[in-house]
Design an enzyme around this catalytic site. Structure first.
Site, PDB file in Angstrom:
ATOM      1  N   CYS A 247      32.509  36.194  42.669  1.00 31.68           N
ATOM      2  CA  CYS A 247      33.860  36.062  42.174  1.00 31.68           C
ATOM      3  C   CYS A 247      34.366  37.668  42.043  1.00 31.68           C
ATOM      4  O   CYS A 247      34.360  38.064  40.791  1.00 31.68           O
ATOM      5  CB  CYS A 247      33.729  35.275  40.967  1.00 31.68           C
ATOM      6  SG  CYS A 247      33.438  33.585  41.282  1.00 31.68           S
ATOM      7  N   ALA A 248      34.795  38.204  43.135  1.00 32.77           N
ATOM      8  CA  ALA A 248      34.679  39.771  43.126  1.00 32.77           C
ATOM      9  C   ALA A 248      36.007  40.353  42.791  1.00 32.77           C
ATOM     10  O   ALA A 248      35.773  41.595  42.206  1.00 32.77           O
ATOM     11  CB  ALA A 248      34.075  40.207  44.394  1.00 32.77           C
ATOM     12  N   ALA A 249      37.073  39.694  42.936  1.00 32.63           N
ATOM     13  CA  ALA A 249      38.213  40.442  42.721  1.00 32.63           C
ATOM     14  C   ALA A 249      38.424  40.725  41.247  1.00 32.63           C
ATOM     15  O   ALA A 249      38.357  39.906  40.458  1.00 32.63           O
ATOM     16  CB  ALA A 249      39.331  39.561  43.610  1.00 32.63           C
ATOM     17  N   GLY A 252      36.152  45.453  40.387  1.00 31.65           N
ATOM     18  CA  GLY A 252      35.665  46.345  39.404  1.00 31.65           C
ATOM     19  C   GLY A 252      34.104  46.464  39.408  1.00 31.65           C
ATOM     20  O   GLY A 252      33.316  47.544  39.320  1.00 31.65           O
ATOM     21  N   LYS A 253      33.501  45.388  39.225  1.00 28.98           N
ATOM     22  CA  LYS A 253      31.971  45.226  39.155  1.00 28.98           C
ATOM     23  C   LYS A 253      31.255  45.393  40.477  1.00 28.98           C
ATOM     24  O   LYS A 253      30.406  46.104  40.470  1.00 28.98           O
ATOM     25  CB  LYS A 253      31.598  43.838  38.581  1.00 28.98           C
ATOM     26  CG  LYS A 253      32.009  43.721  37.134  1.00 28.98           C
ATOM     27  CD  LYS A 253      31.467  42.685  36.706  1.00 28.98           C
ATOM     28  CE  LYS A 253      32.136  42.396  35.056  1.00 28.98           C
ATOM     29  NZ  LYS A 253      33.760  41.760  35.283  1.00 28.98           N
ATOM     30  N   ASP A 270      35.855  36.183  47.183  1.00 29.12           N
ATOM     31  CA  ASP A 270      37.059  35.582  46.274  1.00 29.12           C
ATOM     32  C   ASP A 270      37.624  34.607  46.880  1.00 29.12           C
ATOM     33  O   ASP A 270      38.117  34.624  48.069  1.00 29.12           O
ATOM     34  CB  ASP A 270      37.712  36.687  45.638  1.00 29.12           C
ATOM     35  CG  ASP A 270      38.529  36.367  44.157  1.00 29.12           C
ATOM     36  OD1 ASP A 270      37.702  36.826  43.123  1.00 29.12           O
ATOM     37  OD2 ASP A 270      39.260  35.721  44.365  1.00 29.12           O
ATOM     38  N   ASP A 296      36.092  29.778  49.070  1.00 24.65           N
ATOM     39  CA  ASP A 296      36.150  29.129  47.548  1.00 24.65           C
ATOM     40  C   ASP A 296      34.327  28.776  47.342  1.00 24.65           C
ATOM     41  O   ASP A 296      33.861  28.135  48.063  1.00 24.65           O
ATOM     42  CB  ASP A 296      36.728  27.740  47.673  1.00 24.65           C
ATOM     43  CG  ASP A 296      36.786  26.849  46.496  1.00 24.65           C
ATOM     44  OD1 ASP A 296      36.026  27.353  45.586  1.00 24.65           O
ATOM     45  OD2 ASP A 296      37.190  25.719  46.502  1.00 24.65           O
ATOM     46  N   ASP A 316      30.490  36.178  38.226  1.00 27.25           N
ATOM     47  CA  ASP A 316      31.353  36.811  37.159  1.00 27.25           C
ATOM     48  C   ASP A 316      32.492  35.571  37.255  1.00 27.25           C
ATOM     49  O   ASP A 316      33.552  36.061  37.878  1.00 27.25           O
ATOM     50  CB  ASP A 316      31.809  38.019  37.398  1.00 27.25           C
ATOM     51  CG  ASP A 316      32.504  38.812  36.434  1.00 27.25           C
ATOM     52  OD1 ASP A 316      32.314  38.266  35.188  1.00 27.25           O
ATOM     53  OD2 ASP A 316      33.632  39.715  36.759  1.00 27.25           O
ATOM     54  N   CYS A 369      34.186  36.568  30.573  1.00 25.25           N
ATOM     55  CA  CYS A 369      34.762  37.421  29.609  1.00 25.25           C
ATOM     56  C   CYS A 369      35.122  36.594  28.347  1.00 25.25           C
ATOM     57  O   CYS A 369      36.512  36.704  27.931  1.00 25.25           O
ATOM     58  CB  CYS A 369      35.810  38.467  30.096  1.00 25.25           C
ATOM     59  SG  CYS A 369      37.221  37.685  30.940  1.00 25.25           S
TER      60      CYS A 369
END
Ligand SMILES: C[S@@+](CC[C@H](N)C(=O)[O-])C[C@H]1O[C@@H](n2cnc3c(N)ncnc32)[C@H](O)[C@@H]1O
Length: 419
Positions: A247-249, A252-253, A270, A296, A316, A369
């Site tokens: 889940c990359a977009a 940042g990570k 993503d 997905d 993430d 988060c």
């Protein structure tokens, strides 16, 4: 256009049309002079942080709330009240500019109404404020209850959610040593603090624009909360690792992963094609690259992914973002109670799917988060209980404001070979 009128539109769009504050501000910001952008942001963020309070102040002053097409005038009044109570703008200027906002929004006939309310508040401010309830959480009731259910120190968490966030950056150690970058900050007289244990995380204390940070355009640093910088560290990266950030977009990570160790074979996934563009933009500024796939991972049907194996995975996952309310105060008002079970369901589907892509002895980092146990500890406990080859190594729950960080959750899970 009148800045107070634009601020009223921004808050109206968030609270009435449930639009994201960041998106709405991006659209409306073009309507004000660059010199007024700071004021627009201060009023918009400030009022959304303290919405319940100013809503109650307005209720004390208005017997009949403007309705229908003129509803925006209620928001104009909130903007006026906020300035009178929270800013150093002289009362006469705050009032006259706010009255002009009504005119600029084509409600000249309501100018006297706005003027009368704001003048009354400026005259009777002390009396009105002393008649208010003593404590305002400025959170919807369901969210206060959810935080209360999970934490004894729920009031402290709520107070921290209502604070302004600090400005953290990540130094790109692929391009420069941390100490050398700090020398550049010293040269520019930019004051900073180092995070006690995350070496790339630097808290910037001056109010500087991102573009004023040394070598920002060359990718020597990025804006990223210290809590988010734990992800790459927890992956315990080594050269030649095959890493999936599922889940990359906006990347940042992922960027941090690539900056940390050379020769990482990274696949970024993503399901949002617009957000994938952001990954590419970030990578191009920083000068890193990866295999980027739009897919997905909750309903895994991408052949390339299904046929791949990774020794490290970062999940993430999409979450309620309750840990980053101080950065995005609109989350409080946009998120609904019923979103949580839906998110928990999707998170579990993602966890199950990517687990099948992890090699034996591989490491999965699950992160959110959020601070809600349903999305964090309880989710991971359920996953580990169901998967006999999942060994929970560590969980970390950072609460908003802890060491000045955002609220974040991490679970480190190892895949044991089945004997
Ligand atoms: C918390 S954000 C990721 C932030 C990112 N890791 C970073 O550090 O920049 C979650 C991301 O998951 C993506 N997402 C949500 N559902 C997904 C799914 N079913 N499959 C793949 N990506 C998904 C969203 O588009 C969003 O970009």
């Amino acid at each position: 256009m009148n800045t107070r009128a634009v601020a009223s539109q921004v808050i109206f769009d968030v609270m009435e049309h449930k639009k994201s504050l960041t998106n709405v501000l991006n659209i409306h910001a073009q309507k004000v002079a660059p010199s007024d952008l700071g004021l627009l942001k201060e009023i918009s963020y400030g009022l959304i942080r303290t919405f319940s309070f100013y809503n109650d102040v307005a209720d004390k002053l208005i017997s009949k709330k403007p309705k229908g097409k003129s509803k925006i005038i209620f928001y104009v009044i909130l903007v006026g009240l906020y300035q009178l109570n929270e800013t150093r703008i002289p009362n006469h200027a705050a009032i006259s500019e706010t009255v002009n906002a009504a005119k600029s929004l084509k409600f000249a006939s309501l100018k006297n109404f706005v003027n009368a309310i704001l003048r009354r508040f400026s005259r009777e401010k002390e009396q009105i404020l002393s008649s208010m309830q003593t404590k305002y959480y400025n959170h919807p009731a369901w969210l206060t209850e959810a935080i209360k259910k999970d934490y004894i120190n729920w009031e402290e968490i709520i107070d921290n959610n209502n604070n302004k966030p600090p400005f953290w950056i990540r130094i790109n150690t692929g391009k420069i040593e941390v100490d050398s970058y700090l020398d550049l900050l010293d040269t520019k007289k930019i004051q900073y603090l180092r995070h006690p244990s995350i070496k790339t995380a630097i808290l910037i204390q001056n109010a500087v624009k991102v573009s004023e940070l040394p070598l920002f355009n060359d990718g020597f640093c990025s804006v990223q909360d210290a809590a988010a910088q734990l992800a790459a560290n927890l992956l315990n990266l080594k050269s030649n690792d095959r890493v999936l950030d599922c889940c990359a977009a906006p990347g940042g990570k992922s960027a941090h992963i690539l900056e940390s160790v050379s020769n990482i074979n990274l696949t970024c996934v993503d399901n949002d094609s617009k957000r994938i563009i952001k990954i590419k933009e970030n990578f191009s500024r920083i000068g890193v690259d990866a295999n980027i796939i739009c897919a997905d991972v909750a309903n895994l049907d991408n052949d390339e992914l299904i046929n791949s194996k990774f020794n490290k995975i970062l999940a993430d996952v999409p979450c309620s973002a309750i840990g980053v309310i101080r950065r995005h105060p609109d989350i409080k008002w946009l998120r609904k109670k019923e979103d949580i079970p839906n998110l928990v369901h999707t998170q579990m589907k993602i966890l199950n799917n990517v687990w099948s892509l992890l090699e034996d002895n591989g490491l999965l980092i699950y992160s959110t988060c959020s601070i809600l146990k349903d999305e964090n500890e309880d989710q991971v406990s359920k996953f580990v209980a169901k998967n006999k080859n999942a060994k929970l190594i560590q969980t970390i729950q950072i609460l908003p404001g802890e060491e000045q960080m955002d609220g974040f959750f991490y679970a480190v899970i190892k895949k044991e070979p089945i004997k």
